[in-house]
Design an enzyme around this catalytic site. Structure first.
Site, PDB file in Angstrom:
ATOM      1  N   PRO A   1       0.838  -1.204   0.000  1.00 31.10           N
ATOM      2  CG  PRO A   1      -0.788  -1.595   1.617  1.00 31.10           C
ATOM      3  CD  PRO A   1       0.538  -2.099   1.132  1.00 31.10           C
TER       4      PRO A   1
ATOM      5  CD  GLU B   1       6.099  -8.960 -13.315  1.00 31.39           C
ATOM      6  OE1 GLU B   1       5.122  -8.445 -12.732  1.00 31.39           O
ATOM      7  OE2 GLU B   1       7.219  -9.113 -12.788  1.00 31.39           O
TER       8      GLU B   1
END
Length: 382
Positions: A129, A245
């Site tokens: 976060p 990725e």
């Protein structure tokens, strides 16, 4: 246009995957979307088929073919059937490379057979976060205490975290005021370790079949034997796999853009307006022709990058270029396709609506489009 990426072995694999997706995935896909996750059994089925162990060495139950093109085939065939294998893709293309590169002999013995068989599921916990793409800002800590690390922190947006048996956690094991990137390590947290809890499942606008969760770690004792690679080297490790990725996202973007185009071509031939097929209008023809040309252009770029990745020469900047162009193209194509469906495109029972909502995250995860531009600009000396 002619593609020169795949061999006869890849095409034989494609036929196996196509048949499996049609038989085992498509009929149950809506059920999985409502559940918000892939069932564990699908991993076991893919393991039995040999799909999950393609890159895992034979001595651990795999096939020993570390060829990224098999992953490309898997994504293309899922997209062709208008579905996604989200957490399967993450396990194979994002997480497994870390284990293949950095797991020691004992870790390979412990984990590789289960990974190949589909009985061990994985996730990787990087994002926190407030940190987003700033990996150097990670605040989750792991303090050495004898033969364990004491892990504390929180992670969010963790794909596959709900069912994962093994979670690779990026944690700060030391701090260097002169280098924010130094001091990060990779620790494998196992399901059931005291202090490891899974928080809420995040309710996303798209890719409903892929669970995304919050994870928390409170005084979790992680054995040193569960560390991947050397202490403090995680930023370097993460950087090495980021091109693949990002390629993974680009492959999915092009495959789903092509699927959207094919779906729309079929629809406009059948749908009538003002007494004639929608396909007969010049605007429809021009829109679809432009999309077809765009897709062929990015497919050519992507195929070149796939071959470079297989050869081990794909640079981070080139991977960023490919992800940027492919995901932005997907966004434009799917939006224009939905427009040609008219009001029906906004109704979720039509697959184009799912393709539309699924597409949006491609420009965000694995590095936002803005981050890709920063990487490209740096390669230009800017």
């Amino acid at each position: 246009m002619r593609r020169e990426v795949f061999t006869s072995d890849h095409e034989a694999f494609r036929e196996v995957v196509r048949e499996f997706v049609a038989r085992e995935v498509v009929p149950r896909y809506e059920e999985w979307e409502r559940a918000g996750q892939l069932p564990r059994e699908i991993f076991g089925q893919l393991g039995a088929l040999g799909v999950l162990g393609m890159a895992i060495p034979e001595e651990y139950g795999g096939a020993g073919f570390a060829d990224y093109r098999y992953n490309v085939v898997l994504q293309e065939e899922a997209a062709r059937a208008l579905v996604t294998l989200g957490t399967v893709r993450t396990q194979l293309e994002v997480i497994l490379p870390y284990l293949l590169a950095y797991a020691d002999a004992a870790q390979r013995e412990r984990w590789f057979p289960g990974l190949a068989a589909g009985t061990l599921l994985t996730a990787i916990a990087m994002t926190e976060p407030g940190t987003g793409s700033d990996l150097a800002g990670i605040r989750t800590t792991a303090v050495r205490d004898g033969d364990c690390y004491i892990l504390n922190g929180a992670k969010t947006f963790i794909t596959g975290g709900l069912l994962a048996d093994l979670v690779i956690v990026v944690a700060r094991t030391s701090t260097d005021a002169r280098d924010r990137r130094a001091g990060l390590s990779l620790l494998v947290v196992e399901d059931g370790m005291p202090g490891f809890t899974r928080g809420r499942v995040l309710n996303k606008m798209g890719i409903k079949v892929q669970d995304t969760v919050e994870l928390s770690f409170h005084d979790v004792r992680v054995p040193v034997a569960n560390r991947l690679g050397e202490e403090g080297k995680a930023f370097h490790y993460l950087g090495r796999n980021l091109p693949q990725e990002r390629m993974t996202v680009a492959v999915g973007s092009v495959a789903h853009a092509r699927a959207a185009l094919n779906l729309t071509v079929d629809y406009v031939k059948e749908r009538t307006a003002f007494g004639q097929p929608v396909a007969s209008f010049q605007n429809t023809k021009f829109e679809l022709a432009a999309m077809a040309a765009e897709i062929e252009a990015v497919q050519t770029m992507l195929d070149r990058a796939v071959l470079d990745l297989v050869d081990g020469v794909l640079s981070g900047a080139d991977a960023a270029k490919v992800k940027l162009v492919c995901t932005e193209t997907q966004g434009r194509v799917v939006d224009r396709c939905l427009q040609l469906f008219g009001g029906y495109g906004y109704i979720l029972e039509y697959p184009i609506a799912r393709l539309y909502t699924d597409a949006r995250v491609a420009r965000i995860y694995a590095g936002t489009s803005e981050v890709m531009k920063l990487i490209i600009a740096k390669s230009l000396g800017l």
